[in-house]
Write a protein that holds these residues in place. Structure first.
Motif, PDB file in Angstrom:
ATOM      1  N   ILE A 145      11.817  -8.567  18.276  1.00  0.00           N
ATOM      2  CA  ILE A 145      11.858  -9.355  17.032  1.00  0.00           C
ATOM      3  C   ILE A 145      10.727 -10.381  17.021  1.00  0.00           C
ATOM      4  CG2 ILE A 145      13.476 -11.226  17.680  1.00  0.00           C
ATOM      5  CD1 ILE A 145      13.676  -9.371  14.344  1.00  0.00           C
ATOM      6  N   LEU A 146      10.360 -10.886  18.193  1.00  0.00           N
ATOM      7  CA  LEU A 146       9.217 -11.815  18.261  1.00  0.00           C
ATOM      8  C   LEU A 146       7.967 -11.145  17.708  1.00  0.00           C
ATOM      9  CD1 LEU A 146       9.129 -13.706  21.710  1.00  0.00           C
ATOM     10  CD2 LEU A 146       9.041 -14.740  19.425  1.00  0.00           C
ATOM     11  N   MET A 147       7.805  -9.855  18.032  1.00  0.00           N
ATOM     12  CA  MET A 147       6.561  -9.154  17.680  1.00  0.00           C
ATOM     13  C   MET A 147       6.656  -8.335  16.394  1.00  0.00           C
ATOM     14  SD  MET A 147       5.367  -7.805  21.451  1.00  0.00           S
ATOM     15  CE  MET A 147       6.872  -6.892  21.750  1.00  0.00           C
ATOM     16  N   HIS A 148       7.792  -8.384  15.689  1.00  0.00           N
ATOM     17  CA  HIS A 148       8.000  -7.442  14.584  1.00  0.00           C
ATOM     18  C   HIS A 148       6.940  -7.568  13.480  1.00  0.00           C
ATOM     19  CE1 HIS A 148       9.780 -10.943  12.599  1.00  0.00           C
ATOM     20  NE2 HIS A 148       9.711 -10.271  11.472  1.00  0.00           N
ATOM     21  N   ASP A 149       6.337  -8.753  13.330  1.00  0.00           N
ATOM     22  CA  ASP A 149       5.371  -8.975  12.249  1.00  0.00           C
ATOM     23  C   ASP A 149       3.938  -9.062  12.743  1.00  0.00           C
ATOM     24  OD1 ASP A 149       6.721  -8.909   9.919  1.00  0.00           O
ATOM     25  OD2 ASP A 149       6.897 -11.070   9.626  1.00  0.00           O
ATOM     26  N   ILE A 150       3.721  -8.693  13.995  1.00  0.00           N
ATOM     27  CA  ILE A 150       2.437  -8.966  14.635  1.00  0.00           C
ATOM     28  C   ILE A 150       1.275  -8.212  13.976  1.00  0.00           C
ATOM     29  CG2 ILE A 150       2.401  -7.198  16.455  1.00  0.00           C
ATOM     30  CD1 ILE A 150       1.995  -9.721  18.371  1.00  0.00           C
ATOM     31  N   GLY A 151       1.587  -7.104  13.299  1.00  0.00           N
ATOM     32  CA  GLY A 151       0.538  -6.303  12.668  1.00  0.00           C
ATOM     33  C   GLY A 151       0.163  -6.737  11.266  1.00  0.00           C
ATOM     34  N   HIS A 152       0.772  -7.829  10.782  1.00  0.00           N
ATOM     35  CA  HIS A 152       0.426  -8.305   9.439  1.00  0.00           C
ATOM     36  C   HIS A 152      -1.010  -8.794   9.396  1.00  0.00           C
ATOM     37  CE1 HIS A 152       3.508  -8.243   6.391  1.00  0.00           C
ATOM     38  NE2 HIS A 152       4.421  -8.417   7.318  1.00  0.00           N
ATOM     39  N   GLY A 153      -1.664  -8.499   8.292  1.00  0.00           N
ATOM     40  CA  GLY A 153      -3.014  -9.029   8.100  1.00  0.00           C
ATOM     41  C   GLY A 153      -2.940 -10.335   7.336  1.00  0.00           C
ATOM     42  N   PRO A 154      -4.105 -10.945   7.073  1.00  0.00           N
ATOM     43  CA  PRO A 154      -4.131 -12.170   6.275  1.00  0.00           C
ATOM     44  C   PRO A 154      -3.493 -11.947   4.911  1.00  0.00           C
ATOM     45  CG  PRO A 154      -6.301 -11.666   7.178  1.00  0.00           C
ATOM     46  CD  PRO A 154      -5.426 -10.498   7.491  1.00  0.00           C
ATOM     47  N   PHE A 155      -2.902 -12.987   4.361  1.00  0.00           N
ATOM     48  CA  PHE A 155      -2.321 -12.954   3.017  1.00  0.00           C
ATOM     49  C   PHE A 155      -1.356 -11.794   2.820  1.00  0.00           C
ATOM     50  CE2 PHE A 155      -6.455 -15.023   2.708  1.00  0.00           C
ATOM     51  CZ  PHE A 155      -6.069 -16.257   2.191  1.00  0.00           C
ATOM     52  N   SER A 156      -0.459 -11.638   3.779  1.00  0.00           N
ATOM     53  CA  SER A 156       0.615 -10.667   3.627  1.00  0.00           C
ATOM     54  C   SER A 156       0.097  -9.251   3.423  1.00  0.00           C
ATOM     55  CB  SER A 156       1.516 -11.079   2.458  1.00  0.00           C
ATOM     56  OG  SER A 156       2.800 -11.310   2.954  1.00  0.00           O
ATOM     57  N   HIS A 157       0.368  -8.661   2.230  1.00  0.00           N
ATOM     58  CA  HIS A 157       0.064  -7.231   2.057  1.00  0.00           C
ATOM     59  C   HIS A 157      -1.257  -6.996   1.342  1.00  0.00           C
ATOM     60  CE1 HIS A 157       4.135  -6.202   3.400  1.00  0.00           C
ATOM     61  NE2 HIS A 157       4.484  -7.288   2.749  1.00  0.00           N
ATOM     62  N   VAL A 158      -2.049  -8.069   1.172  1.00  0.00           N
ATOM     63  CA  VAL A 158      -3.278  -7.957   0.387  1.00  0.00           C
ATOM     64  C   VAL A 158      -4.263  -6.952   0.975  1.00  0.00           C
ATOM     65  CG1 VAL A 158      -5.392  -9.233  -0.205  1.00  0.00           C
ATOM     66  CG2 VAL A 158      -3.172 -10.167  -0.796  1.00  0.00           C
ATOM     67  N   LEU A 159      -4.377  -6.909   2.313  1.00  0.00           N
ATOM     68  CA  LEU A 159      -5.371  -6.024   2.928  1.00  0.00           C
ATOM     69  C   LEU A 159      -4.987  -4.558   2.810  1.00  0.00           C
ATOM     70  CD1 LEU A 159      -6.714  -7.603   6.211  1.00  0.00           C
ATOM     71  CD2 LEU A 159      -7.470  -7.907   3.884  1.00  0.00           C
ATOM     72  N   GLU A 160      -3.659  -4.305   2.772  1.00  0.00           N
ATOM     73  CA  GLU A 160      -3.219  -2.920   2.672  1.00  0.00           C
ATOM     74  C   GLU A 160      -3.717  -2.380   1.326  1.00  0.00           C
ATOM     75  OE1 GLU A 160       1.071  -2.648   3.505  1.00  0.00           O
ATOM     76  OE2 GLU A 160       0.813  -4.204   5.006  1.00  0.00           O
ATOM     77  N   ASP A 161      -4.447  -1.309   1.352  1.00  0.00           N
ATOM     78  CA  ASP A 161      -5.009  -0.664   0.159  1.00  0.00           C
ATOM     79  C   ASP A 161      -6.230  -1.369  -0.437  1.00  0.00           C
ATOM     80  OD1 ASP A 161      -3.116   1.304   0.393  1.00  0.00           O
ATOM     81  OD2 ASP A 161      -1.683   0.262  -0.894  1.00  0.00           O
ATOM     82  N   THR A 162      -6.715  -2.462   0.183  1.00  0.00           N
ATOM     83  CA  THR A 162      -7.998  -3.006  -0.288  1.00  0.00           C
ATOM     84  C   THR A 162      -9.053  -2.769   0.787  1.00  0.00           C
ATOM     85  OG1 THR A 162      -7.303  -5.196   0.459  1.00  0.00           O
ATOM     86  CG2 THR A 162      -7.127  -4.763  -1.887  1.00  0.00           C
ATOM     87  N   LEU A 163      -8.877  -3.375   1.955  1.00  0.00           N
ATOM     88  CA  LEU A 163      -9.865  -3.196   3.028  1.00  0.00           C
ATOM     89  C   LEU A 163      -9.413  -2.145   4.041  1.00  0.00           C
ATOM     90  CD1 LEU A 163     -10.965  -6.884   3.732  1.00  0.00           C
ATOM     91  CD2 LEU A 163     -11.941  -5.236   2.148  1.00  0.00           C
ATOM     92  N   ILE A 164      -8.129  -1.785   3.962  1.00  0.00           N
ATOM     93  CA  ILE A 164      -7.585  -0.792   4.894  1.00  0.00           C
ATOM     94  C   ILE A 164      -6.718   0.157   4.078  1.00  0.00           C
ATOM     95  CG2 ILE A 164      -5.947  -0.486   6.803  1.00  0.00           C
ATOM     96  CD1 ILE A 164      -6.703  -3.329   7.665  1.00  0.00           C
ATOM     97  N   THR A 165      -6.773   1.453   4.382  1.00  0.00           N
ATOM     98  CA  THR A 165      -5.916   2.381   3.636  1.00  0.00           C
ATOM     99  C   THR A 165      -5.173   3.292   4.600  1.00  0.00           C
ATOM    100  OG1 THR A 165      -7.781   3.900   3.486  1.00  0.00           O
ATOM    101  CG2 THR A 165      -7.404   2.472   1.587  1.00  0.00           C
ATOM    102  N   GLY A 166      -4.071   3.826   4.102  1.00  0.00           N
ATOM    103  CA  GLY A 166      -3.382   4.893   4.821  1.00  0.00           C
ATOM    104  C   GLY A 166      -2.659   4.487   6.088  1.00  0.00           C
ATOM    105  N   ILE A 167      -2.293   3.210   6.204  1.00  0.00           N
ATOM    106  CA  ILE A 167      -1.504   2.796   7.379  1.00  0.00           C
ATOM    107  C   ILE A 167      -0.706   1.552   6.996  1.00  0.00           C
ATOM    108  CG2 ILE A 167      -3.349   1.322   8.361  1.00  0.00           C
ATOM    109  CD1 ILE A 167      -2.404   2.386  11.171  1.00  0.00           C
ATOM    110  N   SER A 168       0.530   1.476   7.478  1.00  0.00           N
ATOM    111  CA  SER A 168       1.373   0.320   7.133  1.00  0.00           C
ATOM    112  C   SER A 168       1.246  -0.746   8.218  1.00  0.00           C
ATOM    113  CB  SER A 168       2.836   0.754   7.044  1.00  0.00           C
ATOM    114  OG  SER A 168       3.281   1.129   8.348  1.00  0.00           O
ATOM    115  N   HIS A 169       1.606  -1.980   7.865  1.00  0.00           N
ATOM    116  CA  HIS A 169       1.507  -3.048   8.877  1.00  0.00           C
ATOM    117  C   HIS A 169       2.517  -2.805  10.015  1.00  0.00           C
ATOM    118  CE1 HIS A 169       4.780  -4.784   6.390  1.00  0.00           C
ATOM    119  NE2 HIS A 169       5.216  -5.225   7.539  1.00  0.00           N
ATOM    120  N   GLU A 170       3.618  -2.059   9.718  1.00  0.00           N
ATOM    121  CA  GLU A 170       4.596  -1.751  10.778  1.00  0.00           C
ATOM    122  C   GLU A 170       3.947  -0.905  11.880  1.00  0.00           C
ATOM    123  OE1 GLU A 170       7.166  -2.433   7.130  1.00  0.00           O
ATOM    124  OE2 GLU A 170       5.330  -1.326   7.524  1.00  0.00           O
ATOM    125  N   GLU A 171       3.123   0.065  11.446  1.00  0.00           N
ATOM    126  CA  GLU A 171       2.470   0.922  12.440  1.00  0.00           C
ATOM    127  C   GLU A 171       1.439   0.127  13.247  1.00  0.00           C
ATOM    128  OE1 GLU A 171      -0.011   5.068  12.844  1.00  0.00           O
ATOM    129  OE2 GLU A 171       1.003   4.713  10.936  1.00  0.00           O
TER     130      GLU A 171
END
Length: 406
Positions: free
Chosen positions: A91-117
């Motif tokens: 649980i300490l590490m559950h959010d460790i893969g988040h990028g800056p500004f929550s979900h903003v990077l997903e589908d803008t600078l990075i595609t095809g992978i979730s922050h969970e992965e």
């Protein structure tokens, strides 16, 4: 020798981090990076005090996990010390893969992978650095461990992640209606047939929790101003990436430049250690620093959007229950193109059309089960007198049209 570190948390008071694996996780650079990423992204445009970080949230979720383990153990649910440590580390590490500004990077600078992965990839990295001390934590996180209820504590309709962020976010935004009785919910947890259940005495707390969650989504997480501000940021990054792809020099710290100059998708992150390395260095500050320079760019669009971001000039937003028509979009593009003296194609960066939808309780997903005194169990949707679960689980869909003010 001091055997624990104490953190003073404004929401839960003193939180104890034991020496050993858990403290090593907290001190790891990938975990410390979360101190530089805000939990609520750009919601502080609406709620100025919402400045808390993902690190604070992770520590809070860890604290609730410790409480849940204690409570379940007192009820005779057998949990080994090694399992308790594993689920707390997870649980300490559950959010460790988040990028800056929550979900903003997903589908803008990075595609095809979730922050969970990405979280999982970073956990593997920390596990490497800690010589395999997190093998069990990763198993529990991936739901590959026989005691399935341990995974439910990390990820389910009633996990410690949600219990912390609802309490914490309503504390820092001042939205009191979102407040939930996390301590009571945790005291009411039990395990039946390897599944988490809630004792029937806790039913009112669950009703409050589900209603609060719905309220927090529409009042905070999906607040139209926060959504519109996020769209300004998304378009700023897309413009910077576009200019970069045309070979123009766009200022950026090295870790951000990597994502502007390369098309990074899931495969790149999985197979190229350099990509994950740069991702692990990225935080909110890199993007703010870049935007302070972009504000003076000779590219009209980039300069306009960066100034919008820095000076809180948020896109105007219209929310409707019907899709935005092509005619409306086309008319708006013409108006923006004319107002700012840019081509119609460039004017696309000055508007954004989005569908936002959310259901608060999915009966087909991971249910919340109520345990009655006679030992029988029922889903909350059949047990609650006041909760209209068909309403709660109805997918609410809203259409957002955001555009530069002119």
């Amino acid at each position: 020798m001091n055997d624990a570190k104490i953190i003073n948390d404004p929401v839960f008071g003193f939180i104890k981090i034991p020496q050993g694996t858990l403290l090593s996780v907290v001190k790891h650079p990938l975990m410390q990076r979360l101190t530089r990423i805000k939990q609520l992204g750009l919601a502080n445009a609406v709620y100025p005090a919402a400045q808390h970080t993902r690190f604070q949230h992770s520590i809070g979720a860890f604290h609730l996990m410790s409480e849940a383990i204690t409570s379940l153990t007192q009820k005779g649910i057998f949990i080994f010390d090694s399992e308790a440590e594993a689920v707390e580390a997870a649980i300490l590490m559950h959010d460790i893969g988040h990028g800056p500004f929550s979900h903003v990077l997903e589908d803008t600078l990075i595609t095809g992978i979730s922050h969970e992965e990405i979280s999982l990839m970073m956990m593997e990295q920390i596990n490497n650095d800690l010589n395999g001390a997190l093998n069990l934590a990763i198993k529990v996180f991936k739901d590959e461990y026989p005691k399935r209820f341990l995974h439910q504590l990390i990820s389910s309709q009633l996990d410690m992640d949600r219990l912390d962020y609802l309490r914490r976010d309503c504390f820092f935004t001042g939205v009191n209606e979102g407040n939930i009785g996390s301590a009571r919910i945790i005291k009411m947890l039990n395990v039946v047939d390897d599944r988490l259940v809630v004792e029937s005495k806790g039913i009112y707390s669950i009703e409050n929790y589900l209603t609060s969650r719905r309220l927090m989504y529409w009042q905070v997480y999906l607040h139209k101003t926060a959504v519109a501000y996020e769209k300004v940021l998304v378009n700023t990054l897309l413009r910077a990436k576009h200019l970069s792809s045309e070979g123009k020099q766009v200022f950026a710290p090295p870790c951000l430049r990597y994502f502007l100059e390369n098309n990074v998708d899931g495969e790149t992150l999985r197979n190229n250690p350099e990509a994950l390395h740069y991702y692990g260095l990225l935080d909110d500050n890199d993007i703010w620093s870049a935007m302070k320079v972009w504000a003076y760019s000779d590219d009209k669009i980039l300069s306009l959007l960066a100034n919008d971001m820095l000076n809180r000039n948020i896109f105007k937003v219209e929310v409707t229950n019907e899709p935005i028509t092509e005619e409306r979009k086309d008319m708006l593009l013409n108006q923006l193109s004319e107002a700012f003296g840019v081509s119609k194609e460039e004017a696309n960066y000055l508007m954004s059309v989005n569908i936002v939808q959310k259901d608060m309780y999915d009966v087909n997903d991971d249910r919340i089960t109520i345990l009655f005194k006679d030992g029988s169990t029922k889903d909350i949707s059949e047990s609650s007198e006041i909760l209209n679960v068909s309403l709660l689980s109805k997918k609410i869909r809203k259409y957002y049209l955001c555009y530069q003010r002119f």
